[in-house]
Design a protein around this motif. Structure first.
Motif, PDB file in Angstrom:
ATOM      1  N   PHE A   8     -15.339  18.895   7.593  1.00 16.27           N
ATOM      2  CA  PHE A   8     -15.785  17.858   6.660  1.00 16.27           C
ATOM      3  C   PHE A   8     -16.860  18.341   5.685  1.00 16.27           C
ATOM      4  O   PHE A   8     -17.373  17.560   4.888  1.00 16.27           O
TER       5      PHE A   8
ATOM      6  N   THR B 170      -4.150  14.480  13.291  1.00  8.90           N
ATOM      7  CA  THR B 170      -4.717  13.166  13.038  1.00  8.90           C
ATOM      8  C   THR B 170      -3.712  12.095  13.437  1.00  8.90           C
ATOM      9  O   THR B 170      -2.530  12.382  13.666  1.00  8.90           O
TER      10      THR B 170
ATOM     11  N   GLU C 233      -4.178   7.130   5.411  1.00  8.38           N
ATOM     12  CA  GLU C 233      -5.473   7.798   5.521  1.00  8.38           C
ATOM     13  C   GLU C 233      -5.397   8.977   6.493  1.00  8.38           C
ATOM     14  O   GLU C 233      -6.003  10.027   6.257  1.00  8.38           O
TER      15      GLU C 233
ATOM     16  N   THR D 149      -6.274  12.677   5.451  1.00  8.69           N
ATOM     17  CA  THR D 149      -7.334  13.356   6.192  1.00  8.69           C
ATOM     18  C   THR D 149      -6.851  14.699   6.702  1.00  8.69           C
ATOM     19  O   THR D 149      -7.559  15.716   6.620  1.00  8.69           O
TER      20      THR D 149
ATOM     21  N   HIS E  75      -6.824  17.117   3.793  1.00  3.40           N
ATOM     22  CA  HIS E  75      -8.176  17.544   3.411  1.00  3.40           C
ATOM     23  C   HIS E  75      -8.752  18.544   4.415  1.00  3.40           C
ATOM     24  O   HIS E  75      -9.390  19.534   4.022  1.00  3.40           O
TER      25      HIS E  75
END
Length: 351
Positions: free
Chosen positions: A198, A295, A318, A322, A325
């Motif tokens: 992150f 995820t 999402e 995620t 990313h």
């Protein structure tokens, strides 16, 4: 760095809302600008769900392996040959059997490097149990498949990130399951994930107490003094910015969580109830500590609305983004470690 990310998707329980939220997500063709999705299931089952959610514009490109996946298309690998009887909203053996076949094939490809990330649709943790799947949930199965020493159930959103020390175990076993070593292990996994996955350089992590009012200095239990505080102190000695323990009720009620990059809860419901209350629509379940990216949406099979075209795809979408990313962040961190000058140019070009 420009290689298109291949995201594998397991379909979860065929009688739940998994395929509905998958189909609704992939029906928006803009998704294909960011990744190449590969769904592990069967076209006949997908067609059944596609009709139930009244989506006609999405057609799956059937492939035999991940190498054949085409960009700008929703790809599908058929993981079985027989016809499947769908009983929407019913928890039965069929739902568990095909959820596992999908998950197994997707995980095989993930470990072989044929896909870059895995997004898992919801399973029923009861009906999926078998000789091949003897785990409380996805997290434990994937940790075992990865041969990882530990992992962290990490619920993330734009406003809140919550991890748990103990996962799918009875509440009565929680006090015996927490220890200085276990809390410290979870804090290390969380800190590393926040930095690597992150891109938070010096994360601040809040640690919750186990007992009401964080024990009130031993008046309502002594786990804070004997276990949690020593773990926090050891974490800080290891250059982890951990703080606490905090009483869980006031911590969330006063929005104290907004002062931190993440929160470590002692047990499942202590962390997941406030997380789902605050970020249910946009929440994502991320498994930190694994060599690969996984995820899932933060909801379950939702049998009560299966087949009624009522399920929201927001959390699944999402989860997909995620995963994308995190893969990008890990790739860029690899570039940084190998060639800092190249990374500096990459960051400048991206900005």
């Amino acid at each position: 760095m420009s290689e298109r990310i291949k995201v594998g998707i397991s379909i979860g329980d065929v009688n739940g809302i998994g395929l509905e939220v998958i189909i609704k997500t992939l029906a928006d063709s803009r998704v294909f600008d960011y990744c190449t999705p590969i769904v592990y299931g069967h076209t006949k089952v997908a067609s059944f769900h596609r009709r139930s959610c009244e989506i006609t514009e999405l057609n799956f490109n059937v492939i035999s392996n991940a190498a054949e996946a085409q960009h700008q298309k929703a790809n599908m690998i058929n993981c079985w040959e027989e016809d499947v009887k769908i009983d929407l909203g019913v928890a039965n053996e069929t739902g568990g059997k095909y959820a596992f076949l999908s998950l197994q094939k997707a995980t095989d490809d993930l470990l072989a490097g044929h896909i870059d990330a895995l997004v898992t649709a919801p399973i029923n943790k009861d009906n999926i149990q078998s000789e091949q799947f003897d785990f409380p949930g996805h997290t434990e199965y994937l940790q075992q498949r990865d041969n990882a020493a530990d992992s962290l159930m990490f619920l993330v959103s734009d406003t809140l990130r919550v991890g748990v020390v103990t996962g799918h175990i009875p509440v009565a076993k929680v006090p015996q399951a927490i220890s200085v070593e276990k809390i410290l292990s979870k804090l290390k996994l969380m800190n590393t994930s926040l930095q690597k996955d992150f891109w938070i350089r010096k994360p601040k992590i809040a640690v919750l107490g186990l007992n009401p009012h964080a024990g009130d200095n031993g008046l309502i239990g002594n786990e804070e003094q004997s276990v949690i505080i020593p773990a926090v102190e050891e974490a800080r000695a290891n250059d982890i910015l951990a703080f606490g323990p905090y009483a869980a009720d006031g911590f969330f009620a006063n929005a104290t969580y907004m002062q931190f990059d993440a929160v470590l809860a002692m047990y499942h419901d202590q962390g997941l109830i406030p997380f789902k209350t605050i970020a249910f629509e946009s929440g994502v379940n991320f498994t930190a500590g694994l060599s690969f990216v996984r995820t899932s949406p933060d909801h379950g099979t939702a049998y009560d609305i299966a087949g009624k075209n009522q399920a929201s795809e927001v959390s699944f979408r999402e989860a997909l983004f995620t995963a994308i990313h995190v893969v990008k962040h890990r790739r860029e961190n690899l570039v940084l470690s190998e060639d800092p000058l190249k990374f500096t140019k990459l960051s400048r070009d991206r900005d």
